[in-house]
Design an enzyme around this catalytic site. Sequence first.
Site, PDB file in Angstrom:
ATOM      1  N   ASP A  25     -33.729 -22.805 -24.744  1.00  0.00           N
ATOM      2  CA  ASP A  25     -32.651 -23.492 -25.475  1.00  0.00           C
ATOM      3  C   ASP A  25     -31.619 -22.526 -26.051  1.00  0.00           C
ATOM      4  O   ASP A  25     -31.961 -21.505 -26.643  1.00  0.00           O
ATOM      5  CB  ASP A  25     -33.237 -24.320 -26.620  1.00  0.00           C
ATOM      6  CG  ASP A  25     -33.950 -25.554 -26.109  1.00  0.00           C
ATOM      7  OD1 ASP A  25     -34.089 -25.701 -24.873  1.00  0.00           O
ATOM      8  OD2 ASP A  25     -34.372 -26.369 -26.939  1.00  0.00           O
ATOM      9  N   ASP A  35     -36.931 -33.590 -19.455  1.00  0.00           N
ATOM     10  CA  ASP A  35     -37.427 -32.401 -20.154  1.00  0.00           C
ATOM     11  C   ASP A  35     -38.861 -32.060 -19.732  1.00  0.00           C
ATOM     12  O   ASP A  35     -39.455 -32.747 -18.892  1.00  0.00           O
ATOM     13  CB  ASP A  35     -37.333 -32.680 -21.672  1.00  0.00           C
ATOM     14  CG  ASP A  35     -37.051 -31.433 -22.485  1.00  0.00           C
ATOM     15  OD1 ASP A  35     -37.232 -30.322 -21.965  1.00  0.00           O
ATOM     16  OD2 ASP A  35     -36.664 -31.575 -23.666  1.00  0.00           O
ATOM     17  N   GLU A  95     -36.312 -27.917 -17.172  1.00  0.00           N
ATOM     18  CA  GLU A  95     -37.655 -27.315 -17.127  1.00  0.00           C
ATOM     19  C   GLU A  95     -37.576 -25.864 -17.566  1.00  0.00           C
ATOM     20  O   GLU A  95     -38.566 -25.117 -17.436  1.00  0.00           O
ATOM     21  CB  GLU A  95     -38.185 -27.595 -15.719  1.00  0.00           C
ATOM     22  CG  GLU A  95     -39.378 -26.902 -15.221  1.00  0.00           C
ATOM     23  CD  GLU A  95     -39.055 -25.541 -14.645  1.00  0.00           C
ATOM     24  OE1 GLU A  95     -39.967 -24.925 -14.122  1.00  0.00           O
ATOM     25  OE2 GLU A  95     -37.899 -25.070 -14.722  1.00  0.00           O
TER      26      GLU A  95
END
Length: 413
Positions: free
Chosen positions: A210, A155, A188
């Site tokens: 997201d 992440d 990313e």
Amino acid sequence: MKKTTHHLALLTFAATLTLAPLSAKAQKWEGLARTPQMGWNTWNKFAGRINEKLIRETADAMVSEGLLDAGYIYLNMDDCWHGNRDADGFITENREKFPSGLKAVSDYVHSKGLKFGIYSDAGRKTCGGFPGSFGHEYQDALQYARWEVDYLKYDWCETEDINPRGAYPLMRDALRAAGRPILFSMCEWGQSKPWTWAAEVGHSWRTTGDISAIFDGKGRRSWENSVMTILEQNVGLRKYAGPGHWNDPDMLEVGNGMTVNEDRAHFTLWCMMAAPLILGNDITNMTQETREIILNRDVIAIDQDTLGVQGLRLKEVDGLQYWFKPLAGGDWAFCLFNRGEAPISQTIDWQTLCFTDEEVSGLSTAFDRVTYSLSNLWEKPSKKKARPITTKKPLKVTVPGRDVLLYRLTPVK
Ligand code: GLA
């Protein structure tokens, strides 16, 4: 004069010597994700509420529900599994959440025939505030290998002063050095356009922020993206995807609260885009409708097709989107997608759909020369026509709101 030339030659030779080992090292684990990876991840449903019991019960359910047989092989833990770093800087698991330790959990997952995935972050902290891998990349990769991890999602929180073009290759090299093949899933969020530089680095890269279980429009909170927002960001990136390096429009939200037709459209479009299929629902407690979507093997086969081409949106006619995906052996997947809420009826005239995929595969539908038989992949087997329909005649369709029709087209010999 001669002497200078000699010196120059020596200098060039020395530079080659020092650079060569660096470039030889820059290799990700090849042979992984030749088709988009499939599995399950804790985040979309459980967020930080994860523990050993959930992982073990999910592993059991992935087998008993037939998910493993259908191809969902990775069981991935997302954020919030971490304990502290030990005195030597090695990361540990949270022993309250994972009393037996992650090696035992990994062994259990493997004993079911599944593969085990883990999560970290290139920054100082993960998005959930746990220790990130910054400055500990080689140690963390080694620890994952010791736990026999097979997949790493990496992440991008807390990375303000870090360059992704350095940070991701660094972890790739660390995974390589740790000696265990680990699929490297870059997360990313598409900020540095990883599709333009990361084919040699990761097996997939997130192209967007997201996802959330909202079909269209805006989420209530700034980081919640609807399925449609994500689709629009991913659709144009098809030329960057291929075997071993996929665009990742984020994990699935099927079974997490959208309607059945919205779930079906979401799943189908992810398959048309050759996206990684990482489930995000509670698979220990699924409805029959959810099962029928995520376990439809004909639809999964569109995603997993070995030609490895991300599908394209050819056009939109009166609110109905026409999607095509070339498949191995001359077949095509053809999807009609209705984004609006009212049903749409149309007649598909195949002759208007002759085109060549100039951008990626070079393949042509050639409806003027080739007749295809049509298999309706969401139709219940009991409803299948005795005589197969073909592209010889126009096709009359009605697509319900926020839903799809999906066909596999196979040339008639
Ligand atoms: C980020 C990622 C998500 C999830 C969370 C965990 O937001 O994009 O997919 O991993 O972090 O904190």
